[in-house]
Design a protein around this motif. Structure first.
Motif, PDB file in Angstrom:
ATOM      1  N   ARG A  85       0.810  -1.103  -0.096  1.00 16.70           N
ATOM      2  CA  ARG A  85      -0.053  -0.060  -0.077  1.00 16.70           C
ATOM      3  C   ARG A  85       0.967   1.265  -0.029  1.00 16.70           C
ATOM      4  O   ARG A  85       0.535   2.267  -0.686  1.00 16.70           O
ATOM      5  N   GLN A  86       2.080   1.321   0.479  1.00 14.66           N
ATOM      6  CA  GLN A  86       2.969   2.486   0.879  1.00 14.66           C
ATOM      7  C   GLN A  86       3.532   2.709  -0.670  1.00 14.66           C
ATOM      8  O   GLN A  86       3.690   3.750  -1.035  1.00 14.66           O
ATOM      9  N   PHE A  87       3.838   1.469  -1.128  1.00 12.39           N
ATOM     10  CA  PHE A  87       4.233   1.691  -2.695  1.00 12.39           C
ATOM     11  C   PHE A  87       3.715   2.222  -3.518  1.00 12.39           C
ATOM     12  O   PHE A  87       4.007   3.081  -4.407  1.00 12.39           O
ATOM     13  N   TYR A  88       2.148   2.464  -3.149  1.00 15.82           N
ATOM     14  CA  TYR A  88       1.130   3.067  -4.123  1.00 15.82           C
ATOM     15  C   TYR A  88       0.791   4.285  -3.495  1.00 15.82           C
ATOM     16  O   TYR A  88      -0.398   4.921  -3.716  1.00 15.82           O
ATOM     17  N   GLY A  89       1.328   4.999  -2.313  1.00 13.66           N
ATOM     18  CA  GLY A  89       1.335   6.190  -2.013  1.00 13.66           C
ATOM     19  C   GLY A  89       0.720   6.341  -0.634  1.00 13.66           C
ATOM     20  O   GLY A  89       0.317   7.293  -0.263  1.00 13.66           O
ATOM     21  N   GLU A  90       0.144   5.202  -0.090  1.00 13.57           N
ATOM     22  CA  GLU A  90      -0.800   5.293   1.050  1.00 13.57           C
ATOM     23  C   GLU A  90       0.105   5.402   2.182  1.00 13.57           C
ATOM     24  O   GLU A  90       1.053   4.829   2.225  1.00 13.57           O
ATOM     25  N   THR A  91      -0.201   5.872   3.251  1.00 19.39           N
ATOM     26  CA  THR A  91       0.337   5.916   4.694  1.00 19.39           C
ATOM     27  C   THR A  91       0.309   4.453   5.228  1.00 19.39           C
ATOM     28  O   THR A  91      -0.737   3.668   5.082  1.00 19.39           O
ATOM     29  N   SER A  92       1.325   4.157   6.166  1.00 15.94           N
ATOM     30  CA  SER A  92       1.396   2.839   6.722  1.00 15.94           C
ATOM     31  C   SER A  92       0.093   2.797   7.747  1.00 15.94           C
ATOM     32  O   SER A  92      -0.217   3.823   8.618  1.00 15.94           O
ATOM     33  N   ASP A  93      -0.359   1.561   7.802  1.00 13.31           N
ATOM     34  CA  ASP A  93      -1.450   1.545   8.904  1.00 13.31           C
ATOM     35  C   ASP A  93      -1.618  -0.076   9.047  1.00 13.31           C
ATOM     36  O   ASP A  93      -2.532  -0.850   8.501  1.00 13.31           O
ATOM     37  N   ILE A  94      -0.758  -0.631   9.862  1.00 15.10           N
ATOM     38  CA  ILE A  94      -0.804  -2.065  10.136  1.00 15.10           C
ATOM     39  C   ILE A  94      -2.126  -2.502  10.706  1.00 15.10           C
ATOM     40  O   ILE A  94      -2.592  -3.566  10.181  1.00 15.10           O
ATOM     41  N   GLU A  95      -2.510  -1.919  11.602  1.00 18.00           N
ATOM     42  CA  GLU A  95      -4.017  -2.430  12.302  1.00 18.00           C
ATOM     43  C   GLU A  95      -5.093  -2.295  11.043  1.00 18.00           C
ATOM     44  O   GLU A  95      -5.862  -3.237  11.118  1.00 18.00           O
ATOM     45  N   GLY A  96      -5.210  -1.412  10.422  1.00 20.73           N
ATOM     46  CA  GLY A  96      -6.090  -1.217   9.411  1.00 20.73           C
ATOM     47  C   GLY A  96      -5.894  -2.420   8.505  1.00 20.73           C
ATOM     48  O   GLY A  96      -6.917  -3.094   7.726  1.00 20.73           O
ATOM     49  N   CYS A  97      -4.690  -2.432   7.960  1.00 14.88           N
ATOM     50  CA  CYS A  97      -4.406  -3.753   6.901  1.00 14.88           C
ATOM     51  C   CYS A  97      -4.726  -4.945   7.698  1.00 14.88           C
ATOM     52  O   CYS A  97      -5.474  -5.974   6.835  1.00 14.88           O
ATOM     53  N   ARG A  98      -4.462  -5.247   8.928  1.00 15.65           N
ATOM     54  CA  ARG A  98      -5.002  -6.512   9.491  1.00 15.65           C
ATOM     55  C   ARG A  98      -6.345  -6.670   9.661  1.00 15.65           C
ATOM     56  O   ARG A  98      -6.913  -7.737   9.236  1.00 15.65           O
ATOM     57  N   LYS A  99      -7.039  -5.515   9.841  1.00 16.96           N
ATOM     58  CA  LYS A  99      -8.644  -5.688  10.017  1.00 16.96           C
ATOM     59  C   LYS A  99      -9.226  -6.045   8.569  1.00 16.96           C
ATOM     60  O   LYS A  99     -10.203  -6.926   8.477  1.00 16.96           O
ATOM     61  N   PHE A 100      -8.631  -5.510   7.457  1.00 19.99           N
ATOM     62  CA  PHE A 100      -9.138  -5.505   6.208  1.00 19.99           C
ATOM     63  C   PHE A 100      -8.803  -6.844   5.505  1.00 19.99           C
ATOM     64  O   PHE A 100     -10.054  -7.681   5.147  1.00 19.99           O
ATOM     65  N   LEU A 101      -7.847  -7.380   5.677  1.00 16.42           N
ATOM     66  CA  LEU A 101      -7.420  -8.879   5.234  1.00 16.42           C
ATOM     67  C   LEU A 101      -8.222  -9.798   5.858  1.00 16.42           C
ATOM     68  O   LEU A 101      -8.750 -10.798   5.615  1.00 16.42           O
ATOM     69  N   THR A 102      -8.150  -9.677   7.494  1.00 15.16           N
ATOM     70  CA  THR A 102      -8.869 -10.741   8.077  1.00 15.16           C
ATOM     71  C   THR A 102     -10.448 -10.669   7.664  1.00 15.16           C
ATOM     72  O   THR A 102     -10.980 -11.859   7.668  1.00 15.16           O
ATOM     73  N   ALA A 103     -10.963  -9.505   7.644  1.00 14.76           N
ATOM     74  CA  ALA A 103     -12.569  -9.534   7.310  1.00 14.76           C
ATOM     75  C   ALA A 103     -12.467 -10.365   5.748  1.00 14.76           C
ATOM     76  O   ALA A 103     -13.623 -10.860   5.556  1.00 14.76           O
ATOM     77  N   ARG A 104     -11.697 -10.015   4.998  1.00  9.82           N
ATOM     78  CA  ARG A 104     -11.838 -10.295   3.700  1.00  9.82           C
ATOM     79  C   ARG A 104     -11.741 -11.984   3.645  1.00  9.82           C
ATOM     80  O   ARG A 104     -12.591 -12.759   3.200  1.00  9.82           O
ATOM     81  N   VAL A 105     -10.755 -12.437   4.392  1.00 11.65           N
ATOM     82  CA  VAL A 105     -10.816 -14.071   4.546  1.00 11.65           C
ATOM     83  C   VAL A 105     -11.891 -14.567   5.124  1.00 11.65           C
ATOM     84  O   VAL A 105     -12.787 -15.519   4.697  1.00 11.65           O
ATOM     85  N   LYS A 106     -12.220 -13.981   6.205  1.00 14.14           N
ATOM     86  CA  LYS A 106     -13.338 -14.415   7.161  1.00 14.14           C
ATOM     87  C   LYS A 106     -14.713 -14.461   6.276  1.00 14.14           C
ATOM     88  O   LYS A 106     -15.597 -15.148   6.497  1.00 14.14           O
ATOM     89  N   HIS A 107     -15.065 -13.352   5.506  1.00 13.80           N
ATOM     90  CA  HIS A 107     -16.110 -13.316   4.770  1.00 13.80           C
ATOM     91  C   HIS A 107     -16.265 -14.274   3.787  1.00 13.80           C
ATOM     92  O   HIS A 107     -17.261 -14.132   2.813  1.00 13.80           O
TER      93      HIS A 107
END
Length: 162
Positions: free
Chosen positions: A28-50
């Motif tokens: 995400r940082q490579f594409y210009g976003e700021t670091s957000d480890i917790e947001g990443c964790r929530k997003f990825l976990t939700a995608r897999v769980k759903h």
């Protein structure tokens, strides 16, 4: 689980997210976003769980909890004109330290296997116009460049957090 030489390709579950969350954040940082480890964790976990995505990650073959070497994220969808299911390879990223080891190729080959396993018609992806190393890889794997369409998008504010 697919394997390539000394690599293991694993389909991620929520329990695996910690192995590639920092890599996803770097992507995400490579594409210009700021670091957000917790947001990443929530997003990825939700995608897999759903169950609305399939994530594969590459790791060294030796069993361990070492961080992932790379990942790819795929979303199922449909192609209306072809009247068939298809997959979008939405994201792929390889750690700098793992480049030139065949990680991206192994991840894409596993994605192609998923397409065949699910009896889908197509695997689609987009990449930057100037990303010529990726263009060469995709072409070598049989992907065809679309020269008749151009991509548009419309950003809208989210109604709720995913």
């Amino acid at each position: 689980m697919a394997q390539s030489d000394d690599l293991e390709i694993v389909q991620a579950t929520a329990a695996h997210v910690g192995r590639f969350v920092k890599l996803f954040d770097a992507y995400r940082q490579f594409y210009g976003e700021t670091s957000d480890i917790e947001g990443c964790r929530k997003f990825l976990t939700a995608r897999v769980k759903h169950g609305d995505t399939v994530i594969f990650f590459a790791a060294d073959e030796e069993p361990s909890d070492d961080p992932a070497l790379g990942f790819t994220i795929l979303y199922p969808t449909f192609h209306s004109v072809l009247m068939a299911p298809m997959w979008v390879l939405n994201d792929i990223y390889v750690a700098d330290s793992a480049r030139r080891r065949g990680v991206a190729r192994a991840l894409i080959e596993r994605a192609r296997d998923l397409v065949m396993e699910t009896n889908a018609h197509r695997l689609s992806l987009e990449t930057g116009i100037t990303n010529t190393p990726s263009h060469k890889l995709y072409s070598s794997l049989g992907f065809k460049r679309d020269t008749s369409n151009c991509t548009f998008f419309l950003d809208t504010p989210p109604l709720a957090e995913l």
